[in-house]
Design an enzyme around this catalytic site. Sequence first.
Site, PDB file in Angstrom:
ATOM      1  N   ASP A  85       6.281  12.853   2.025  1.00  0.00           N
ATOM      2  CA  ASP A  85       6.007  12.306   0.697  1.00  0.00           C
ATOM      3  C   ASP A  85       5.103  13.225  -0.116  1.00  0.00           C
ATOM      4  O   ASP A  85       4.568  14.207   0.395  1.00  0.00           O
ATOM      5  CB  ASP A  85       5.380  10.911   0.831  1.00  0.00           C
ATOM      6  CG  ASP A  85       4.375  10.828   1.973  1.00  0.00           C
ATOM      7  OD1 ASP A  85       3.870  11.887   2.392  1.00  0.00           O
ATOM      8  OD2 ASP A  85       4.100   9.719   2.443  1.00  0.00           O
ATOM      9  N   ASP A 154      -1.070  -1.608   6.748  1.00  0.00           N
ATOM     10  CA  ASP A 154      -0.061  -2.622   6.446  1.00  0.00           C
ATOM     11  C   ASP A 154       1.296  -2.248   7.049  1.00  0.00           C
ATOM     12  O   ASP A 154       2.324  -2.800   6.688  1.00  0.00           O
ATOM     13  CB  ASP A 154       0.064  -2.838   4.933  1.00  0.00           C
ATOM     14  CG  ASP A 154       0.450  -1.569   4.189  1.00  0.00           C
ATOM     15  OD1 ASP A 154       0.674  -0.525   4.860  1.00  0.00           O
ATOM     16  OD2 ASP A 154       0.520  -1.596   2.947  1.00  0.00           O
ATOM     17  N   HIS A 156       3.039   0.523   6.799  1.00  0.00           N
ATOM     18  CA  HIS A 156       3.992   1.341   6.051  1.00  0.00           C
ATOM     19  C   HIS A 156       4.147   2.713   6.684  1.00  0.00           C
ATOM     20  O   HIS A 156       3.199   3.280   7.199  1.00  0.00           O
ATOM     21  CB  HIS A 156       3.620   1.443   4.563  1.00  0.00           C
ATOM     22  CG  HIS A 156       2.410   2.285   4.273  1.00  0.00           C
ATOM     23  ND1 HIS A 156       1.215   1.745   3.848  1.00  0.00           N
ATOM     24  CD2 HIS A 156       2.219   3.628   4.324  1.00  0.00           C
ATOM     25  CE1 HIS A 156       0.346   2.723   3.658  1.00  0.00           C
ATOM     26  NE2 HIS A 156       0.914   3.863   3.940  1.00  0.00           N
ATOM     27  N   GLU A 161       6.202   1.064   1.499  1.00  0.00           N
ATOM     28  CA  GLU A 161       5.235  -0.014   1.612  1.00  0.00           C
ATOM     29  C   GLU A 161       5.960  -1.339   1.845  1.00  0.00           C
ATOM     30  O   GLU A 161       7.191  -1.408   1.762  1.00  0.00           O
ATOM     31  CB  GLU A 161       4.396  -0.015   0.351  1.00  0.00           C
ATOM     32  CG  GLU A 161       3.850   1.403   0.135  1.00  0.00           C
ATOM     33  CD  GLU A 161       2.532   1.470  -0.550  1.00  0.00           C
ATOM     34  OE1 GLU A 161       1.535   1.460   0.184  1.00  0.00           O
ATOM     35  OE2 GLU A 161       2.490   1.549  -1.771  1.00  0.00           O
TER      36      GLU A 161
END
Lengths: 285, 404
Positions: A85, A154, A156, A161
């Site tokens: 990313d 979380d 991801h 996400e």
Amino acid sequence: MHSYVKKADAIGTMKLIILNDYDQVGEWAAKYIRNKILRFNPGPGRFFTLGLPTGGTPLGCYKKLIEFYKEGELSFQYVKTFNMDEYVGIPRNHPESYHSFMWNNFFKHIDIKSENTHILDGNAADLVQECDSFEEKIKAAGGIDLFVGGIGPDGHIAFNEPGSSLLSRTRVKTLAQDTILANARFFDGDMAKVPTMALTVGVATVMDAREVMILITGAHKAFALYKAIEEGVNHMWTVSAFQQHPQTVFVCDEDATLELRVKTVKYFKGMMHVHNKLVEPLASK
Amino acid sequence: MPSNKSVSDAPITQFVNCRILREHKLQREDLWVREGKILDPEKLFFDEKGSADQRVDCKGHIIAPGFIDVQINGGYGIDFSQATDYVKGGVSLVAKKILEHGVTSFLPTLVTSPPDIYHKVLPKVQVQSGGMQGAGVLGFHLEGPFISLEKKGAHPEEYLRSFLSDGMSDLIETYGTLDNVAMVTLAPELPNSQTVVRELTQRGITVSLGHSVANLSQAENAVQHGASFITHLFNAMLPFHHRDPGIVGLLTSDQVPQSRTVFYGMIADGIHTNPAALRIAHRAHPKGLVLVTDAIAAMGLPPGRHTLGQQVIEIQGLHAYVAGTKTLCGSIATMDMCVRHFKQASGCTVEESLEAASLHPAQLLGISHAKGVLDYGADADLVLLDDSLSIRATYIAGQEVWRK
């Protein structure tokens, strides 16, 4: 190497490697990558293709890989890399850009060639086109042999996400408010400066890799690890998608196992003597 | 994505296995050079997809910016203020020899001389870049003749001058030309000096205060008009006095504009400045300290007797005496020696000692965008040193010009 290890390495079983601490996680992961590359025996026209993450978790692994390179154990001359990313809209040379991260923490220390590294361009005029061509480049490179990733608290993976489709491909993604807040500390605490969008590979892009290795350290990631391996596949915990990948290895420290069942931890700890053979130095050189 | 592959085809050198002085710190980084300039390797990697053509293994040594000597009167038997017929060759000879001291640029310095010497010498030596032929010449430093009679030091009294009605015309009449002049040392208490200080500064010439009996307010006034340097601090000026600290007081003056730094030259040879005085100056104003050799013709000559002009001198160790006496006749310090002595005497860091010979003189001369730093885009004038700060090699514009 015993034949049963080879078999264990090949068949579709998730591996969970539990180590004492962060440093051991980095070292184990680096040795695993080293052995993968060496066994592949890359050369002209035969490139090993590696997917790479950024962030604090993989830093120790990069440091070890650099050591292996400096000691002459490993070369990246015939390795291609694809990063997961990059932020949209911050200058490439911004200290928080993933280009800067990769340059400062890995590329500048090793013998990899610029043309063999691939990082999404968050300043491309046409971001959709940039994402599509990234997928094309991965395909052209023959797919990814080993995708290394980390996860957020979380759950991801890359910037996929919660709620990201498990079939997602490389695309433009709006960042979750939590992520933006967490990132503010890297941008002078000024919310206006924090990127709100990123380009990211999709869950399916990572799923396409022949093998996936996820590094997870720290108590704050314990719940995510539990969701990843002990609960069902769920798009709110995108890392859980890899339960359906035939070749996944999770490498974690003790702290990250806090939310796991004792049974799970004991089972995988009992396997360590087998799994550790995967990172032993290779005899033939 | 735009490709910059067309930027340049020139070969790229990567200095590896070194510690480089960047942003006031020695850092474990490689140094990349193309076309004589320091290159940003990250830009090269991502924008141009380029890589190094050649690697230089520095074996763990230090790379610092090349040293800059803003006050050197000669060396190897050459006195820049004497050698009227041979001055060009003389400057060239010294320029070549000081490469081994890590000096990559310098200001040949002329002491007080009669006008005809200036008229003959100044046009003969041009500002020029360094290279295989020697260190670069950044321009002349003219020390005098507009200085104080009481603090003339070794300058010949008969040629001292003062500024008459219009200071600049006296200056031009004396020097003939200001082309190729980078620095002028003058005494600010001389009447009409303010106009001269302002005018020289406007022309980009650094004004230094020295050979002077100025009090602190006169010195501050000169700084407010543009003066930015003190010639060999403590030498040839009023000694420090607590009710009027004189020029020395500039180091801690609150009348220096916020945006400005007053720099001061130090002959850190362990002979011309007592180590305690060196420490006082350094601790009071570390960012302004500029190492200078103030070397005379005897610098670089072997021990023993030498005839220089009308004078017979004797070199013993680090001292140059008027032959048969114990009278010092000038400095024979080399820049690398001054760096080592300064570090040892002041207890400063390696970084500080190197910056006093590189960054600070470059800032003083207003050229720190190109020299005295290892920033991207700066000139690749480099000195390679071991941990004892001995020079191993010198590079100008990325080219090796001297090696031990």
